[in-house]
Design an enzyme around this catalytic site. Sequence first.
Site, mmCIF file in Angstrom:
data_model
loop_
_atom_site.group_PDB
_atom_site.id
_atom_site.type_symbol
_atom_site.label_atom_id
_atom_site.label_comp_id
_atom_site.label_asym_id
_atom_site.label_seq_id
_atom_site.Cartn_x
_atom_site.Cartn_y
_atom_site.Cartn_z
ATOM 1 N N CYS A 243 0.862 -1.172 0.000
ATOM 2 C CA CYS A 243 0.000 0.000 0.000
ATOM 3 C C CYS A 243 0.907 1.232 0.000
ATOM 4 C CB CYS A 243 -0.883 -0.038 1.236
ATOM 5 S SG CYS A 243 -1.623 1.525 1.704
ATOM 6 N N ASP B 85 22.762 26.732 -25.714
ATOM 7 C CA ASP B 85 24.153 26.982 -26.073
ATOM 8 C C ASP B 85 24.247 26.785 -27.592
ATOM 9 O OD1 ASP B 85 27.069 27.078 -25.852
ATOM 10 O OD2 ASP B 85 26.944 24.936 -26.309
ATOM 11 N N ASP C 218 25.817 21.084 -23.847
ATOM 12 C CA ASP C 218 26.488 19.792 -23.998
ATOM 13 C C ASP C 218 27.902 19.766 -23.456
ATOM 14 O OD1 ASP C 218 27.610 21.472 -25.973
ATOM 15 O OD2 ASP C 218 28.196 19.719 -27.162
ATOM 16 N N ASP D 132 29.143 24.390 -19.993
ATOM 17 C CA ASP D 132 27.700 24.611 -19.827
ATOM 18 C C ASP D 132 27.200 24.163 -18.453
ATOM 19 O OD1 ASP D 132 27.377 25.575 -22.456
ATOM 20 O OD2 ASP D 132 27.253 23.530 -23.232
#
Length: 777
Positions: free
Chosen positions: A13, A428, A626, A630
């Site tokens: 549950c 970017d 990437d 970044d």
Amino acid sequence: MTKLVLKVKGMHCASCSVLIDKLLGKQEGVISVTTNFGAEKTAVEFDEAKISLIKIDEFIQKLGYDLIRPDEAGSTAEEEEKKEALRITEAKRRVIAAFVLAAPIIIYYMLIHMFNLKHVHALYGIDLNYLYWILSTPIQFIIGWPFYRNSFTAIRVGSANMDVLVALGTSAAYFYSAIGFLFFNIDHPFWESSAALLSFILLGRYFEVVAKGRASAAIKELLKLEAKEAHVLRNGSEVTIPIDQIQKGETVIVRPGEKIAVDGIILEGKTHIDEKVVTGESFPVGKTVGDEVIGATINQEGLIKFKATKVGKETLLYQIIQMVEEAQATRAPIQNLVDKISEYFVPAVVVISIVVFSLWYFVLVPDDFRSALTKMIAVLVISCPCAMGLATPMALIVGIGRAAKFGIILKGGEALEKAYRITAIAFDKTGTLTIGKPVVTDFVNISGRPDGEILSAVGAVEVGSEHPLARAIIEKSKASGIIPEVKDFQAVAGLGVQGSVSGKNVVVGNIAFMQSLGIDVGAHASAVETLQNQAKTVVYAVIDKKLVALIAMADTIKPFSREAIQELKKMGKEIIMITGDNPKTAEAIGRDLGIDRILAQVLPQEKANVIKKLQGEGKKVAMVGDGINDSPALAQADIGIAVGSGTDVAIQTGQIVLVKDDLRDVVTAIQLSGKTIKKVWQNLFWAFFYNVVAIPVAGGLHLFFTTEILTTKRFGAPAAWAFAIKTKGALGNIFFNLSQATLRPEIAGFAMAFSSVSVVLNSLLLKKYTPPIEKKN
């Protein structure tokens, strides 16, 4: 600190997950714990210096659950399927056993109530109540024993869950019937309320187990993808071994139609590989020497040999499974409120049931113990904290699993809840919107010399350069013919290169280099400006101090970038591009892609501050990137979206990871997040609405306005209202009759069981979601 995502068996549950979180979280050394009932997982962060995993395991066992430690895990997909099948079979056996025993009772009482027949107390001189007692007892205490066991466990640790309500309700019905029949000779015991009630609850739980299995199928499907064996070169001979025995650096042979066992780099051969199972890429991808291959993908044509670079837990498939498991074990922030309500729900229901009993027994129908007890039992068993507890996790499990199918990793409920609120998306440029690899786009011959001669010469001097633009010129030169040898090579930092090729002095560089060498390029300023306005970088080629060519290069836009941006704009998102490029180049690319706002000449270390400023404008910002540079911006953004072709640092920082290098998946991730959260709200509405309506109806409180009981002067207005409804023709008559109906406990149990199932089934509708890009295809 150690963080583990572990399997927990025995949860029955959603209240169980709240219990584990509450009590385990209080233990010294446990930093955080998040348990997901639907995924049967708990994510525990703890200090090993203060508490060991064995101690955590022992504590969870005391609560009545089984923790599967890493040293006990390692099941294959087939083994997991077998275990799942056994659990479903066990649940089915309980249901069948309960209904076989309860069937005579259910059929008898159903006929009595449907056709208003008189009770048959004896058959062939045997009191039928003895038969019903014998049939009800094993249902109550053998088949229904797990409800008692789990109730005792919960109460022992100072908590309460759904099983407490079931145990209280069915026990009240059983003991009233047994004691009343055996010692007080009551006419109509509640055998059906005990036997049928437990049978229907068990049936509901069986359907819940089956539906949950379908909801969490994403991980099982991922586990099935991996290859079982691989052909490896050892000591000059080909041997076939299980994939867990492959070592880094070994050469693996893959024939057409075979699965690639682990990640690696092709050493020999050329082929097309079906990567859809891992990345979601629709079409086979061409591969040749030097290209990367991904484990679990399928080699479609040609024999290849590759070097194993990532094995075992390092492979992309394993990383995806890990991220999906961790995501499914997390919870959305809204779940905290639901858990708080669930914590107080069971005690509140017990109090309400006592109030309902007292109201009916002492006020409304004095001394009618049977009627009051019926309504008290109905309140206990119809109340469903499980539907509330399942509302969020089941939607998350299905949503996250569906995203994984398309090569998108949503790292948990918080990412989902934030993603659909995004108002602006910052991209970017290099490596995200563009390929990140410059290519020669224009070759302008201004000398009359053959193109091949010029390209061979400039290619020769660029061979010694490490500049990214040099790679583009070399590739162009190779396509035109053989590159000759260079002598007296010299690289001038920030300007260009020069050297002697076949006795000729060759110079390649920027305008500053030309000016330093006294070479006049002014006559071609207009052509250069035109190329630069197209976001291209221009270099000059000089042979024996004469300008012979202009070479323009650009970082080309990725496939589908335009399509992705157009789709996002249709969704009302503001599109922002962040780049370190000069404004001219940035403007040209931004114009080409249809970007709303361009932020140029932004240094890598300034990207996070730019995101912060955008957030200061009241925007909910997603950052798509990437590279390592970044990562701070991905962390600062409300949602960081890491492109899978990028660095490991970016992928670890991002809250959403795109496994394949396709920006259209940004659209899919945001859409699917919105649809998943919508399902959460639908589930929560249903769960709360069900309980708000069901508890008063089970308690017979709706009768306050309609029954003959309330026709005294004190309740004249409700009685008059009821009479008005009754006289409104056939429809009013039906409503009046329905409003006077009493909800029997066994029907209340049936409603409770299927309220949880309905939440799971509603969540499963997310499996029908198809990305807009696929619909177009």
